[in-house]
Write a protein that holds these residues in place. Sequence first.
Motif, PDB file in Angstrom:
ATOM      1  N   ASP A 241       6.711   6.159  15.133  1.00 47.48           N
ATOM      2  CA  ASP A 241       6.689   5.178  13.974  1.00 47.48           C
ATOM      3  C   ASP A 241       7.132   3.745  14.604  1.00 47.48           C
ATOM      4  O   ASP A 241       6.387   2.903  14.163  1.00 47.48           O
ATOM      5  CB  ASP A 241       7.149   5.710  12.732  1.00 47.48           C
ATOM      6  CG  ASP A 241       6.466   6.856  12.178  1.00 47.48           C
ATOM      7  OD1 ASP A 241       5.533   7.080  12.494  1.00 47.48           O
ATOM      8  OD2 ASP A 241       7.178   7.606  11.204  1.00 47.48           O
ATOM      9  N   ARG A 539       0.801   6.920   4.425  1.00 44.77           N
ATOM     10  CA  ARG A 539       1.899   8.044   4.547  1.00 44.77           C
ATOM     11  C   ARG A 539       2.285   8.251   3.242  1.00 44.77           C
ATOM     12  O   ARG A 539       2.935   7.966   2.468  1.00 44.77           O
ATOM     13  CB  ARG A 539       3.110   7.296   5.400  1.00 44.77           C
ATOM     14  CG  ARG A 539       4.264   8.387   5.379  1.00 44.77           C
ATOM     15  CD  ARG A 539       4.127   9.428   6.408  1.00 44.77           C
ATOM     16  NE  ARG A 539       3.778   8.993   7.741  1.00 44.77           N
ATOM     17  CZ  ARG A 539       4.494   8.593   8.876  1.00 44.77           C
ATOM     18  NH1 ARG A 539       5.752   8.499   8.564  1.00 44.77           N
ATOM     19  NH2 ARG A 539       3.941   8.420   9.954  1.00 44.77           N
ATOM     20  N   VAL A 542       1.441   6.906   0.286  1.00 40.76           N
ATOM     21  CA  VAL A 542       1.743   5.480   0.153  1.00 40.76           C
ATOM     22  C   VAL A 542       0.815   4.546   0.982  1.00 40.76           C
ATOM     23  O   VAL A 542       0.921   4.776   2.330  1.00 40.76           O
ATOM     24  CB  VAL A 542       3.436   5.117   0.493  1.00 40.76           C
ATOM     25  CG1 VAL A 542       3.542   3.513   0.713  1.00 40.76           C
ATOM     26  CG2 VAL A 542       4.116   6.019  -0.167  1.00 40.76           C
ATOM     27  N   TRP A 545       1.405   1.975   4.504  1.00 43.39           N
ATOM     28  CA  TRP A 545       2.702   2.293   4.841  1.00 43.39           C
ATOM     29  C   TRP A 545       3.381   1.522   5.974  1.00 43.39           C
ATOM     30  O   TRP A 545       4.417   0.932   5.936  1.00 43.39           O
ATOM     31  CB  TRP A 545       2.746   3.790   5.181  1.00 43.39           C
ATOM     32  CG  TRP A 545       4.464   4.115   5.522  1.00 43.39           C
ATOM     33  CD1 TRP A 545       5.350   4.363   4.540  1.00 43.39           C
ATOM     34  CD2 TRP A 545       4.765   4.430   6.882  1.00 43.39           C
ATOM     35  NE1 TRP A 545       6.250   4.872   5.333  1.00 43.39           N
ATOM     36  CE2 TRP A 545       6.222   4.694   6.686  1.00 43.39           C
ATOM     37  CE3 TRP A 545       4.308   4.256   8.161  1.00 43.39           C
ATOM     38  CZ2 TRP A 545       7.048   4.943   7.562  1.00 43.39           C
ATOM     39  CZ3 TRP A 545       5.265   4.398   9.091  1.00 43.39           C
ATOM     40  CH2 TRP A 545       6.433   4.774   9.045  1.00 43.39           C
ATOM     41  N   ARG A 548       3.828  -2.078   5.205  1.00 45.55           N
ATOM     42  CA  ARG A 548       5.152  -2.334   4.614  1.00 45.55           C
ATOM     43  C   ARG A 548       6.386  -2.020   5.495  1.00 45.55           C
ATOM     44  O   ARG A 548       7.506  -2.799   5.048  1.00 45.55           O
ATOM     45  CB  ARG A 548       5.384  -1.032   3.273  1.00 45.55           C
ATOM     46  CG  ARG A 548       4.381  -1.374   2.175  1.00 45.55           C
ATOM     47  CD  ARG A 548       4.232   0.047   1.278  1.00 45.55           C
ATOM     48  NE  ARG A 548       3.349   0.210   0.384  1.00 45.55           N
ATOM     49  CZ  ARG A 548       3.298  -0.237  -0.784  1.00 45.55           C
ATOM     50  NH1 ARG A 548       4.368  -0.769  -1.315  1.00 45.55           N
ATOM     51  NH2 ARG A 548       2.128  -0.208  -1.440  1.00 45.55           N
ATOM     52  N   GLU A 549       6.530  -0.963   6.276  1.00 44.19           N
ATOM     53  CA  GLU A 549       7.664  -0.897   7.137  1.00 44.19           C
ATOM     54  C   GLU A 549       7.919  -2.330   8.077  1.00 44.19           C
ATOM     55  O   GLU A 549       8.877  -2.587   8.200  1.00 44.19           O
ATOM     56  CB  GLU A 549       7.505   0.117   7.747  1.00 44.19           C
ATOM     57  CG  GLU A 549       7.668   1.499   6.921  1.00 44.19           C
ATOM     58  CD  GLU A 549       8.822   1.763   5.834  1.00 44.19           C
ATOM     59  OE1 GLU A 549      10.179   1.572   6.479  1.00 44.19           O
ATOM     60  OE2 GLU A 549       8.805   1.903   4.903  1.00 44.19           O
TER      61      GLU A 549
END
Length: 642
Positions: A241, A539, A542, A545, A548-549
Amino acid sequence: MCGIAGLWSPNAPENASMALAEKMADTLYHRGPDGRGFHQEAERGLAMIHTRLSIIGLNAGEQPIHDDEAGLVLTANGEFYDYKRLRGLLRTDGYEFATKSDSEIALKLYRKHGLDFVEHLRGEFAFAIFDKEKDQLILVRDRFGIRPLFYHMGDNGFFWASEMKAMLAHPAVPRTMCPKAQLHQMMQVMVPGMTLYEGIHALEPGHMLIVSRKGDGFEIEERRYWDAEFPLDGQHDELPDEEHIENVRAALVESIAFRLEADVPVACYLSGGIDSCSILGMAAAIQQSPVKAFTISFDDARYDEAAIATEMAHKAGADQDILNVKALDLYGKNFEDAVRYSERTFYNTLGVAKMLMSRHVREVGYKVVITGEGSDELFGGYAQFKADLFLHDPAYAETGAGDEMKKRNAIFSGSVLAEQQISHPAFEEVMGFTPSWIQPWMLVLERVKPLLSEEFKARLGDYDPIAAIAYSLDKSMLDGRHVLDKVQYSWIKTMLEGQILNWGGDRVDMANSLESRPAFLDHHVAELAMRIPPHVRIRDGVEKWVVREAMKHVLPEVLYKREKFAFMAPPAHTDEAKTAEINKLIDKWLSSEKIAEVGIFDEAKLRASIEDYRKSDDHTQNTRKDIILNHAIALHAMEDLL
């Protein structure tokens, strides 16, 4: 950013007179108010036209650009990024530059690589190159269709332009409306390449057109040089990730850094969404000085995102400018102007609001904005995409997540979300299911069909617009792909270019000579995004994702945790002031005389539908009728406005 047009009429060279070329250029003044240039060859019947919006090389970027050594002429609209590095490399190859314009690299790359030169171009562009030695014209449009480009081939020659109105200004170009296209515009979704006018085509994104003189006529070859190619299911980049997150960060920072480059100040559009907020946060860090951020605020709290945008502006240290858009602003002449510049209908007055914003941005003194379009398309941001993931991915199918999502997005029922599941055999054949994004427009079509006149239905025959859309998709790009990749691809090929980048993008921004630069649609970012596994894009339900991260430290916490909220203007039925304004447009453009002249509708049935709409308090059905009225008004006004 500029406007281009031209014609090649070797058998009727009088068509390429300066008087007619000037007339075509006049229609594109809004795309290029800072200057205009022409290249004319009477013996060839050739005229190339350019209207300039000066952004790079302010005093040394006039067009057309000539390469006399190679016998080439270029007119270009848009921006080529990373052009300084490419200029350096090309100069070491022995190519000399006559201007400081980024556009000139296209000529030198063409000399070096031939038609493969497009692979080296990065940016948002639509341009024409005339090769005198080959007696050949080459038209190229960028990979996503950010910049518009249209063409017409007829008995009087070959014509092209950034906007159809430039071609329609020439007496040799017919202006007959196509009934199939009228039907498509009534239901919102167009077939790629189709326009409202018979014989006028949009060059598709990622395509080039090669027009060669052959005897008394032309030979035309269309090539696709790029497509949004998702990997086969199971062949995505399986990385930790954190590596996906870092890759997204790096790609976006590079893209934004390129788009901040200009010889004029660059601002940002800022809504309450993750995309524009991420752009602003990164732009502020890269620029290391306050960024001007422009936000639209609506007079309906259910649709207004200004509060979250303001929180982001404070976090980024931006200089925020909020434009308050009210009911009276979205209709009347502003509605008509948005139709004129878009050259197509729209289901929601968001395009009008964005046109008003671009006007305000120019009045404040800015020519360039960076925008967030494309993130939803590439990273799985739309509720419609999640709906299909929840329905067709085994990991979600039994969880009931789709029902919960629809409840949270009930305000958009009747517009971007269908209130019931429906299907079409053509989509079932091409994709294996009917994507959720087209289902609301299929329901619009079902409401439109009973209103059509018998004469109009006879002109359509047995034409099936849904099948035409489905069969326009390249099945080889869908077979073997994950459901999320399928829906993203089908949307990118239809709604992104036909809606988001049209009346939601270039056309309403350039109505006021404003260049918009969508950083997520850099093709390096796109190619990275398409290789990210679907479960990393979305994810545990969401959306976006990985974005966002990647932007976690840039975004306010409330936005980091917030579900995607569709950005649109409040529909007409949502308050009395808007209803009164759309009624004025109905009275003006849907008169008995106008309905008879255009011939689409059975007047009695249309009037009955409007009366039902006025008496109803059903939000979903009224939203759908708002859509139909917006389209109907625009179609009846179009011929008068263009």
